[in-house]
Design an enzyme around this catalytic site. Structure first.
Site, short mmCIF file in Angstrom:
data_model
loop_
_atom_site.label_atom_id
_atom_site.label_comp_id
_atom_site.label_asym_id
_atom_site.label_seq_id
_atom_site.Cartn_x
_atom_site.Cartn_y
_atom_site.Cartn_z
N GLU A 104 -5.52 -8.43 -0.54
CA GLU A 104 -6.23 -8.10 0.71
C GLU A 104 -7.69 -7.87 0.37
OE1 GLU A 104 -4.77 -5.27 3.60
OE2 GLU A 104 -2.69 -5.63 2.97
N GLU A 124 0.82 -1.23 0.00
CA GLU A 124 0.00 0.00 0.00
C GLU A 124 0.85 1.27 0.00
OE1 GLU A 124 -3.09 -0.26 3.01
OE2 GLU A 124 -4.12 -1.82 1.88
O1 AHR Z 1 -5.16 -5.99 6.88
C1 AHR Z 1 -5.10 -4.85 7.67
C2 AHR Z 1 -4.40 -3.70 6.98
O2 AHR Z 1 -5.18 -3.25 5.91
C3 AHR Z 1 -3.07 -4.00 6.34
O3 AHR Z 1 -2.03 -3.91 7.24
C4 AHR Z 1 -2.95 -2.92 5.29
O4 AHR Z 1 -2.19 -3.35 4.20
C5 AHR Z 1 -4.38 -2.60 4.94
O5 AHR Z 1 -4.62 -1.25 4.99
#
Ligand code: AHR
Length: 497
Positions: free
Chosen positions: A291, A172
């Site tokens: 994610e 990110e």
């Molecule tokens: O999964 C929780 C968080 O969400 C992670 O650390 C990040 O990559 C995202 O913003």
């Protein structure tokens, strides 16, 4: 309500890459300490790993697990987590404002991943660090021996290289909350140079470049275009991240968020293909949705957590029944793009926005979202078939023309099985699904699994599995079609073979 669908073994989208059933463990909250690892627990094995958690992860059949972050990786010194435990430093972990003890690091996590039959997807720190730390970590993990870092691994007790195939080029990096946040130009340049050096160390690896953190980022999707301008030939995948929540308690809209996810995937595919055309490239960029999940229940509780404790209960969403329905729909959305989405990680796996929960020194249990994830992971392997659907639709506050039926079928030619996954989004009515299975005339119904509950807000606890599937669904075969009553707001898995 009544909906029709046609599936045919000749209408293949693509073979499903089983890595789309991956997950994620970050050094965050109680994911590692108190989840995966709890040496004082009565069920801890010889390495301190909880055996009850290992068994639950194995039930999900998770092929790949992203590690060690997440936001945490952008401040992580991987060297802190290897070598004799007694010498490992405690550090302030700035992403989540905790203390990281480094009791678990790269080698222990690789050991644990083996126990749950998973591969590791390793993320490198492109926040505070860069090319040098990345190439050293890769040499430490994958080089057979005879060099400083590979011999150090051997000295640490790991004679054989870990052979980690998949690596994420940071996490990110478009987000201002990220340590070492970068512009797309800055990130693109760093990512391509890191990729170059890493592939020189080990040309067999695959690399994932960072896409946007979510679709609301002001730089989305220009971030992807600029990043890919630099990394198109060097990287193998671009990442997608997205979390949803029923913040307005509007379930009709909430269950349609998978349409937003579908739109997101299409946007990224278009962006990749635009860069492909611009570069006159022969290569097609694939997607790693590394994610995804529901995340919002714990937001308020997290504000109360005092900084600088060890493994506090962070991001401990307790999922309800309607969350499980959306999770099923999100999984089907990725299957519909099986030709381009080749990896995905439910974020996360244990305690932190997770299908598996534990009590410190106590039991472990399955959250509601465990079930659709398990169903699709177990039965969604094979060839995803194009769903030709005609369904009645509804309008909600946030969406128009939402089909009540969301469905896709997967054919497994080796096992000679066909599985139809189906969500009825209606909050009031049952829906009759009539699915023409013309090319599977010799198949019979094996079972019709249903996840249903009158109460959309029902949750599971250690003591009670209020939301759990049964296989008493009433699907039947009638003249070459599966006819199945799908009860209101229900998740269904119809298995034929
Ligand atoms: O999964 C929780 C968080 O969400 C992670 O650390 C990040 O990559 C995202 O913003």
């Amino acid at each position: 309500l009544k909906a029709k669908m046609v599936v045919d073994k000749d209408f293949a989208i693509s073979e499903v890459d089983s890595r789309i059933y991956g997950s994620f463990i970050e050094h965050l909250g109680r994911a590692v300490y108190g989840g995966v690892y709890e040496p004082d627990h009565p069920l801890a094995d010889e390495n301190g790993f909880r055996k009850d958690v290992i068994e639950l992860v194995k039930e999900l059949n998770v092929p790949i697990i992203r590690y060690p972050g997440g936001n945490m990786v952008s401040g992580y010194n991987w060297e802190d987590g290897v070598g004799p435990r007694a010498e490992r430093p405690r550090r302030l972990e700035l992403a989540w404002k905790t203390i990281e003890t480094n009791e678990i690091g790269t080698n222990e996590f690789v050991d644990w991943a083996k126990k749950v039959n998973s591969e590791v997807m390793m993320a490198i720190n492109l926040g505070t660090r860069g090319i040098d730390a990345a190439r050293n970590l890769l040499e430490y993990c994958n080089h057979p021996g005879g060099t400083y870092w590979s011999d150090l691994r051997k000295q640490h007790g790991y004679k054989e290289p870990h052979k980690i195939k998949t690596w994420c080029l940071g996490n990110e990096m478009d987000g201002p909350w990220q340590i070492g946040h970068k512009t797309a130009e800055e990130y693109g340049r760093l990512a391509v140079e890191t990729a170059k050096a890493m592939k020189w160390v080990d040309p067999t690896i695959e690399l994932v470049a960072c896409g946007s953190s979510n679709t609301s980022m002001p730089t989305f999707p220009q971030w992807e275009a600029t990043t890919l301008e630099h990394t198109y030939e060097a990287a193998d995948y671009i990442s997608l991240h997205q979390y949803y929540g029923n913040r307005n308690d509007d379930t009709a809209s909430y269950l349609a968020y998978s349409l937003d996810m579908d739109h997101f995937i299409k946007t990224i595919i278009s962006t990749c293909d635009y860069i492909k055309a611009k570069k006159r490239s022969k290569k097609t960029m694939n997607l790693s949705f590394d994610e995804w999940n529901v995340w919002f229940h714990s937001n308020e509780a997290d504000k109360q957590i005092e900084p600088w404790s060890i493994a506090p209960p962070q991001l401990e969403d307790i999922y309800n029944f309607e969350d499980a329905l959306l999770v099923g729909s999100m999984l089907m959305t990725m299957l519909k793009h099986a030709d381009r989405v080749k990896m995905a990680c439910m974020a996360q796996l244990v305690n932190v926005i997770a299908p598996i929960m534990t009590n410190n020194n106590g039991g472990a249990w399955k959250q509601t979202i465990f079930y659709p994830y398990q169903h699709v992971s177990l039965y969604g392997r094979g060839i995803a078939l194009q769903p030709v659907i005609s369904s009645p639709k509804y309008d909600s506050k946030e969406f128009t023309d939402v089909p009540y039926l969301d469905s896709i079928a997967v054919h497994n030619p080796e096992k000679e099985e066909l599985t139809i996954f189906a969500l009825n989004r209606s909050l009031e009515d049952s829906l009759t699904l009539e699915c023409d299975v013309r090319s599977f005339s010799d198949y019979q119904i094996i079972e019709h699994i249903v996840l249903e509950n009158e109460n959309l807000k029902a949750v599971n606890t250690l003591e009670s599995q209020a939301v759990a599937p049964h296989n008493k669904g009433k699907a039947v075969l009638e003249a070459g079609s599966v006819v199945a009553p799908l009860s209101k707001h229900s998740w269904n898995v119809i298995r034929l073979g």
